[in-house]
Design an enzyme around this catalytic site. Structure first.
Site, mmCIF file in Angstrom:
data_model
loop_
_atom_site.group_PDB
_atom_site.id
_atom_site.type_symbol
_atom_site.label_atom_id
_atom_site.label_comp_id
_atom_site.label_asym_id
_atom_site.label_seq_id
_atom_site.Cartn_x
_atom_site.Cartn_y
_atom_site.Cartn_z
ATOM 1 N N CYS A 103 -42.442 -49.985 -59.494
ATOM 2 C CA CYS A 103 -42.499 -49.355 -60.813
ATOM 3 C C CYS A 103 -43.711 -48.436 -60.835
ATOM 4 O O CYS A 103 -44.825 -48.866 -60.556
ATOM 5 C CB CYS A 103 -42.629 -50.453 -61.870
ATOM 6 S SG CYS A 103 -42.918 -49.825 -63.537
ATOM 7 N N CYS A 129 -50.150 -42.255 -72.760
ATOM 8 C CA CYS A 129 -48.823 -41.813 -73.204
ATOM 9 C C CYS A 129 -48.947 -41.247 -74.611
ATOM 10 O O CYS A 129 -49.740 -41.720 -75.418
ATOM 11 C CB CYS A 129 -47.846 -42.993 -73.205
ATOM 12 S SG CYS A 129 -46.161 -42.510 -73.645
ATOM 13 N N CYS A 152 -45.263 -45.413 -79.277
ATOM 14 C CA CYS A 152 -44.477 -46.606 -79.647
ATOM 15 C C CYS A 152 -45.460 -47.695 -80.086
ATOM 16 O O CYS A 152 -46.401 -48.017 -79.354
ATOM 17 C CB CYS A 152 -43.623 -47.085 -78.464
ATOM 18 S SG CYS A 152 -42.521 -45.804 -77.848
ATOM 19 N N CYS A 156 -46.551 -50.825 -77.821
ATOM 20 C CA CYS A 156 -46.777 -50.621 -76.389
ATOM 21 C C CYS A 156 -48.256 -50.382 -76.091
ATOM 22 O O CYS A 156 -48.924 -49.622 -76.792
ATOM 23 C CB CYS A 156 -45.937 -49.432 -75.910
ATOM 24 S SG CYS A 156 -46.237 -48.971 -74.191
ATOM 25 N N GLY A 202 -46.714 -43.825 -69.424
ATOM 26 C CA GLY A 202 -46.354 -42.434 -69.657
ATOM 27 C C GLY A 202 -44.889 -42.213 -69.927
ATOM 28 O O GLY A 202 -44.066 -43.116 -69.778
ATOM 29 N N GLU A 203 -44.559 -41.001 -70.346
ATOM 30 C CA GLU A 203 -43.172 -40.612 -70.623
ATOM 31 C C GLU A 203 -42.698 -39.706 -69.479
ATOM 32 O O GLU A 203 -43.111 -38.533 -69.404
ATOM 33 C CB GLU A 203 -43.098 -39.903 -71.984
ATOM 34 C CG GLU A 203 -41.777 -39.225 -72.276
ATOM 35 C CD GLU A 203 -40.553 -40.103 -72.009
ATOM 36 O OE1 GLU A 203 -40.538 -41.279 -72.403
ATOM 37 O OE2 GLU A 203 -39.605 -39.600 -71.380
ATOM 38 N N SER A 217 -36.819 -44.239 -66.984
ATOM 39 C CA SER A 217 -36.783 -44.774 -68.345
ATOM 40 C C SER A 217 -37.470 -43.797 -69.296
ATOM 41 O O SER A 217 -38.598 -43.378 -69.070
ATOM 42 C CB SER A 217 -37.508 -46.126 -68.379
ATOM 43 O OG SER A 217 -37.560 -46.627 -69.690
ATOM 44 N N SER A 220 -34.943 -45.834 -74.088
ATOM 45 C CA SER A 220 -35.597 -46.866 -74.899
ATOM 46 C C SER A 220 -35.233 -46.655 -76.358
ATOM 47 O O SER A 220 -35.811 -45.811 -77.033
ATOM 48 C CB SER A 220 -37.117 -46.773 -74.713
ATOM 49 O OG SER A 220 -37.444 -47.037 -73.376
ATOM 50 N N LEU A 221 -34.289 -47.449 -76.847
ATOM 51 C CA LEU A 221 -33.768 -47.245 -78.199
ATOM 52 C C LEU A 221 -34.594 -48.011 -79.237
ATOM 53 O O LEU A 221 -35.114 -47.433 -80.174
ATOM 54 C CB LEU A 221 -32.312 -47.717 -78.220
ATOM 55 C CG LEU A 221 -31.276 -46.878 -78.916
ATOM 56 C CD1 LEU A 221 -31.391 -45.400 -78.604
ATOM 57 C CD2 LEU A 221 -29.875 -47.391 -78.571
ATOM 58 N N HIS A 222 -34.629 -49.317 -79.087
ATOM 59 C CA HIS A 222 -35.467 -50.221 -79.890
ATOM 60 C C HIS A 222 -35.078 -50.345 -81.363
ATOM 61 O O HIS A 222 -35.638 -51.174 -82.086
ATOM 62 C CB HIS A 222 -36.955 -49.856 -79.818
ATOM 63 C CG HIS A 222 -37.481 -49.695 -78.425
ATOM 64 N ND1 HIS A 222 -37.059 -50.466 -77.377
ATOM 65 C CD2 HIS A 222 -38.407 -48.835 -77.898
ATOM 66 C CE1 HIS A 222 -37.703 -50.104 -76.266
ATOM 67 N NE2 HIS A 222 -38.510 -49.110 -76.562
ATOM 68 N N ASN A 254 -43.245 -58.582 -75.197
ATOM 69 C CA ASN A 254 -44.377 -59.221 -74.528
ATOM 70 C C ASN A 254 -45.639 -58.900 -75.307
ATOM 71 O O ASN A 254 -46.027 -57.740 -75.395
ATOM 72 C CB ASN A 254 -44.511 -58.695 -73.100
ATOM 73 C CG ASN A 254 -43.470 -59.296 -72.205
ATOM 74 O OD1 ASN A 254 -43.369 -60.506 -72.097
ATOM 75 N ND2 ASN A 254 -42.674 -58.457 -71.590
HETATM 76 N N1 SAH Z 1 -41.911 -43.926 -71.784
HETATM 77 C C1 SAH Z 1 -40.833 -44.593 -71.123
HETATM 78 C C2 SAH Z 1 -41.320 -45.699 -70.175
HETATM 79 C C3 SAH Z 1 -41.967 -46.809 -70.924
HETATM 80 S S1 SAH Z 1 -42.163 -48.405 -70.173
HETATM 81 C C4 SAH Z 1 -39.892 -45.180 -72.149
HETATM 82 O O1 SAH Z 1 -40.201 -45.125 -73.337
HETATM 83 O O2 SAH Z 1 -38.832 -45.666 -71.765
HETATM 84 C C5 SAH Z 1 -40.584 -49.111 -70.046
HETATM 85 C C6 SAH Z 1 -40.110 -49.978 -71.212
HETATM 86 O O3 SAH Z 1 -41.040 -50.995 -71.581
HETATM 87 C C7 SAH Z 1 -39.834 -49.152 -72.454
HETATM 88 O O4 SAH Z 1 -38.565 -49.490 -72.947
HETATM 89 C C8 SAH Z 1 -40.917 -49.645 -73.384
HETATM 90 O O5 SAH Z 1 -40.580 -49.465 -74.724
HETATM 91 C C9 SAH Z 1 -41.038 -51.091 -72.981
HETATM 92 N N2 SAH Z 1 -42.252 -51.760 -73.495
HETATM 93 C C10 SAH Z 1 -43.430 -51.194 -73.815
HETATM 94 N N3 SAH Z 1 -44.273 -52.114 -74.301
HETATM 95 C C11 SAH Z 1 -43.619 -53.295 -74.305
HETATM 96 C C12 SAH Z 1 -43.956 -54.621 -74.720
HETATM 97 N N4 SAH Z 1 -45.149 -54.903 -75.203
HETATM 98 N N5 SAH Z 1 -43.022 -55.580 -74.561
HETATM 99 C C13 SAH Z 1 -41.815 -55.295 -74.043
HETATM 100 N N6 SAH Z 1 -41.441 -54.070 -73.629
HETATM 101 C C14 SAH Z 1 -42.321 -53.072 -73.778
#
Ligand code: SAH
Length: 359
Positions: free
Chosen positions: A107, A114, A118, A121, A163-164, A195, A218-220, A294
């Site tokens: 990874c 970033c 979010c 994160c 990062g994105e 991602s 990453s929808l959320h 997490n």
């Molecule tokens: N910028 C990219 C990569 C981010 S890391 C993106 O947004 O997809 C990959 C994944 O981990 C993303 O879905 C992100 O939202 C998630 N993530 C970030 N912090 C987290 C946390 N504390 N617990 C669980 N997943 C998390």
């Protein structure tokens, strides 16, 4: 002292071509270096024993092989290993090796920090400092490969670090070519996942340029009101545009899109969220990757209890969607990107284990 020689990993073929021309070397010399880097896992020029000693000595002063230093190397019982790398300008990034039964997944990060913001994160808590170069991305891959035992091989790559990735496509694409190329790491495109928070213009660009990689979005949240809260950048984008680009990427690539959904207690884990999500993705060839949150120390979010997780999953499955819950990995070593960097910085928000997850 700053090193102003070129970073080999930034543009391997170009740098090697200039080098071989300068010394009037036969073609096979550049191939030898490539082989040592990607296949024979050289840790430095001195390992490249079939290059004449004088040449090895010379090349070390003409180009830079490594541009980062390992600040920390952590390891957890499940085989997960994480590196905190210091960049030449002092920035820090993280990258991870995950060991599964039959896979070795790496990874990598694409930016220092970033900008997406979010709220849950760790990576974006201080905003973004800069994009990584191609060389800095390839370097993470090679440094992680060096952690493997002789009988292990890299099988998967996920661009899910700090990062994105789609905000740094120019540097990322050549790095992924090195990962994918038979002369590079030779990881199949289907085993490479990018991602993204969901940047429609960049998804479209990726679809036009190279739609062979897997895409995870990453929808959320299943609606814009909630997503605007959790993923502030959504305010300027909106779910409809993201889903449209995802559909287009699927049409071009033929590859099922993954939608990631971090499950946050009481915020987005309720039955109505699951139902709305099922509606949003209905009829699509998609996989929903649910990631129980997490905890990041200092942030107010909580991981849903098992009952809520199971309830959420059932609703999606009953609606006919493909669902995967990720298992936590490496949580004791702060093995999700953004965590180790913060704990190293001595921040009050330093992580107590955000736990990267197995794909
Ligand atoms: N910028 C990219 C990569 C981010 S890391 C993106 O947004 O997809 C990959 C994944 O981990 C993303 O879905 C992100 O939202 C998630 N993530 C970030 N912090 C987290 C946390 N504390 N617990 C669980 N997943 C998390």
């Amino acid at each position: 002292m700053p090193n102003d020689t070129p970073h080999l990993l930034n543009s391997i073929d170009t740098v090697l071509a200039a080098w071989s021309e300068k010394h009037g070397l036969p073609r096979f010399r550049t191939q030898q270096v490539r082989n040592w880097l990607f296949k024979k896992r050289a840790a430095g020029w001195d390992d490249m024993t079939d290059l004449p000693k004088a040449l090895r000595h010379e090349v070390a002063g003409e180009m830079q092989l490594w541009s980062t230093e390992i600040s920390r190397h952590t390891q957890s019982d499940d085989g997960t290993e994480k590196l905190l790398l210091s960049l030449a300008d002092g920035g820090q990034i993280e990258c991870v090796l995950l060991r599964g039964k039959a896979r070795r997944t790496i990874c990598v990060s694409t930016q220092v920090g970033c900008a997406m913001g979010c709220v849950f994160c760790a990576s974006g808590l201080d905003g973004v400092e800069r994009n990584l170069t191609t060389g800095e991305i390839v370097e993470q891959m090679l440094r992680l490969q060096l952690l493997l035992h002789d009988d292990e091989r890299l099988s998967h790559l996920v661009v899910m670090g700090m990062g994105e990735p789609l905000a740094n496509l120019d540097a990322l694409m050549p790095a992924l070519e090195e990962a994918n190329s038979p002369d590079g790491l030779n990881i199949g495109a289907r085993r490479i996942t990018i991602s993204t928070v969901g940047l429609p213009l960049s998804i479209d660009r990726l679809a036009r340029a190279n739609a062979t990689y897997r895409l995870a979005i990453s929808l959320h949240a299943p609606n814009d009101a909630l997503r605007n809260q959790l993923v502030p950048v959504n305010d300027r984008i909106g779910l409809a545009a993201i889903i449209q680009s995802a559909d287009e990427y699927f049409n071009v690539s033929g590859r099922r899109i993954t939608f990631e959904y971090v499950l946050l207690a009481e915020l987005n884990d309720q039955p109505q969220h699951a139902r709305e999500l099922a509606q949003l993705l209905a009829g699509r060839e998609a996989l929903i990757n649910v990631i129980p949150y997490n905890p990041v120390a200092g942030l107010p979010y909580r991981t849903p209890d098992m009952q809520s997780q199971v309830r959420f999953r059932r609703i999606l499955e009953d609606a006919g969607l493909q669902v995967r819950f990720r298992h936590l990995k490496g949580d004791r070593i702060n093995a999700a990107c953004g965590q180790l960097r913060r704990s190293q910085a001595g921040s009050s928000r330093a992580g107590n284990g955000l736990g990267i997850t197995q794909i």
